[in-house]
Design a protein around this motif. Structure first.
Motif, PDB file in Angstrom:
ATOM      1  N   GLY A  32     -49.306 -22.158  88.300  1.00 45.03           N
ATOM      2  CA  GLY A  32     -48.646 -21.060  89.017  1.00 45.03           C
ATOM      3  C   GLY A  32     -47.335 -20.686  88.355  1.00 45.03           C
ATOM      4  O   GLY A  32     -46.378 -20.316  89.039  1.00 45.03           O
ATOM      5  N   LEU A  33     -47.298 -20.806  87.018  1.00 46.01           N
ATOM      6  CA  LEU A  33     -46.049 -20.601  86.270  1.00 46.01           C
ATOM      7  C   LEU A  33     -45.441 -19.229  86.507  1.00 46.01           C
ATOM      8  O   LEU A  33     -44.220 -19.095  86.652  1.00 46.01           O
ATOM      9  N   SER A  34     -46.284 -18.205  86.541  1.00 40.85           N
ATOM     10  CA  SER A  34     -45.779 -16.848  86.747  1.00 40.85           C
ATOM     11  C   SER A  34     -45.021 -16.739  88.064  1.00 40.85           C
ATOM     12  O   SER A  34     -43.916 -16.186  88.126  1.00 40.85           O
ATOM     13  N   SER A  35     -45.610 -17.309  89.132  1.00 39.83           N
ATOM     14  CA  SER A  35     -44.972 -17.249  90.454  1.00 39.83           C
ATOM     15  C   SER A  35     -43.669 -18.034  90.457  1.00 39.83           C
ATOM     16  O   SER A  35     -42.688 -17.617  91.078  1.00 39.83           O
ATOM     17  N   VAL A  36     -43.660 -19.185  89.762  1.00 41.42           N
ATOM     18  CA  VAL A  36     -42.449 -20.001  89.697  1.00 41.42           C
ATOM     19  C   VAL A  36     -41.323 -19.243  89.010  1.00 41.42           C
ATOM     20  O   VAL A  36     -40.186 -19.183  89.502  1.00 41.42           O
ATOM     21  N   LEU A  37     -41.632 -18.622  87.872  1.00 39.35           N
ATOM     22  CA  LEU A  37     -40.614 -17.886  87.111  1.00 39.35           C
ATOM     23  C   LEU A  37     -40.114 -16.674  87.895  1.00 39.35           C
ATOM     24  O   LEU A  37     -38.910 -16.384  87.893  1.00 39.35           O
ATOM     25  N   GLY A 229     -37.370 -25.365  96.482  1.00 36.98           N
ATOM     26  CA  GLY A 229     -38.352 -25.647  97.524  1.00 36.98           C
ATOM     27  C   GLY A 229     -39.777 -25.344  97.086  1.00 36.98           C
ATOM     28  O   GLY A 229     -40.690 -26.122  97.334  1.00 36.98           O
ATOM     29  N   TYR A 230     -39.951 -24.221  96.403  1.00 38.72           N
ATOM     30  CA  TYR A 230     -41.279 -23.819  95.947  1.00 38.72           C
ATOM     31  C   TYR A 230     -41.841 -24.833  94.953  1.00 38.72           C
ATOM     32  O   TYR A 230     -43.012 -25.211  95.010  1.00 38.72           O
TER      33      TYR A 230
END
Length: 255
Positions: A32-37, A229-230
């Motif tokens: 989920g790298l895109s969402s994290v960034l 948190g995410y």
């Protein structure tokens, strides 16, 4: 092994090797790298292609590793398996294909029901009225849309659950035998249902769903913490759910 014993064992299982648990969490973060960034306010731009490739590879490894947990559990092992990137990716591809195949019929039925029940036609009519400047929708049209959509969703949900149960047994057969074709051996799959007990299997599935939903809700609260948190929710909670569910799946199959 009783249902309660299965989940008690599965709940304690991730704590047997915290290092592998965290490695799996890191892979999920990469998935989920895109969402994290984006959560950090980073504009990906052209880098979105790279992050998508990383996410795909990480996702395949996670799926393959989940299958490895199921396999080792069925074969009587009580420790988390080692990561084998090549094997995990190959297994992940098998799991992906199997999942797609078992979702084809429910998806086709869902769209067919939208047409048969008139939900699609009613929806198009409502859109046309709205785009035509209408501020209200006739009550009979609205009620007809809600009713037909409700019927579609209920039937589709039941069908998705049934195929999800079959897909779970198919994954177990793939894990146990290593043969991709065994995931489509329907007579053997039905035989596994009878061996496990349909009632026991459905009860197991319901308990697994409830526990998973509770853990996901906990992760939602953790994700509310700005920035970190995410990441924590994925690193700890979602990786735990993956291991927990895979272990429980292997246990119910080998019961």
């Amino acid at each position: 092994m009783s249902i309660s014993s299965i989940f008690n064992n599965a709940f304690r299982f991730p704590f047997g090797n915290m290092e592998k648990w965290l490695v799996l969490g890191i892979l999920l973060i990469l998935g989920g790298l895109s969402s994290v960034l984006i959560s950090f306010g980073i504009d990906l731009g052209a880098a979105s292609i790279i992050t998508s490739i990383i996410a795909l590879v990480a996702g395949l490894i996670v799926s393959g590793y989940s299958l490895a947990i199921v396999r080792d559990t069925i074969h009587g092992h009580n420790q988390l398996p080692n990561f084998d990137i090549v094997e995990n990716i190959v297994d992940g591809i098998k799991v992906l294909i199997l999942s797609i195949v078992y979702s084809i019929i429910p998806v086709i039925v869902f769209f067919a029901l939208l047409i048969v029940t008139g939900a699609a036609e009613a929806f198009i009519e409502i859109i046309n009225l709205t785009m035509g400047g209408a501020t209200t929708v006739p009550s009979d049209l609205a009620l007809g849309f809600v009713g037909s959509l409700g019927i579609t969703l209920i039937i589709s949900l039941i069908l998705f659950i049934i195929f999800s149960l079959f897909s779970t047994i198919a994954m177990c057969r793939l894990a146990n035998t290593g043969s991709f074709s065994q995931g489509f051996a329907f007579s053997e799959i039905i035989g596994d249902f009878k061996r496990i007990g349909v009632g026991s299997f459905i009860a197991w599935w319901i308990v697994l769903a409830i526990i998973s939903v509770i853990l996901i809700l906990i992760s939602v609260f953790i994700s509310a913490v700005p920035y970190i948190g995410y990441i924590i929710s994925i690193l700890i909670i979602y990786s735990f759910i993956t291991i927990f569910a895979s272990r429980a799946t292997g246990l119910i199959y080998s019961n």
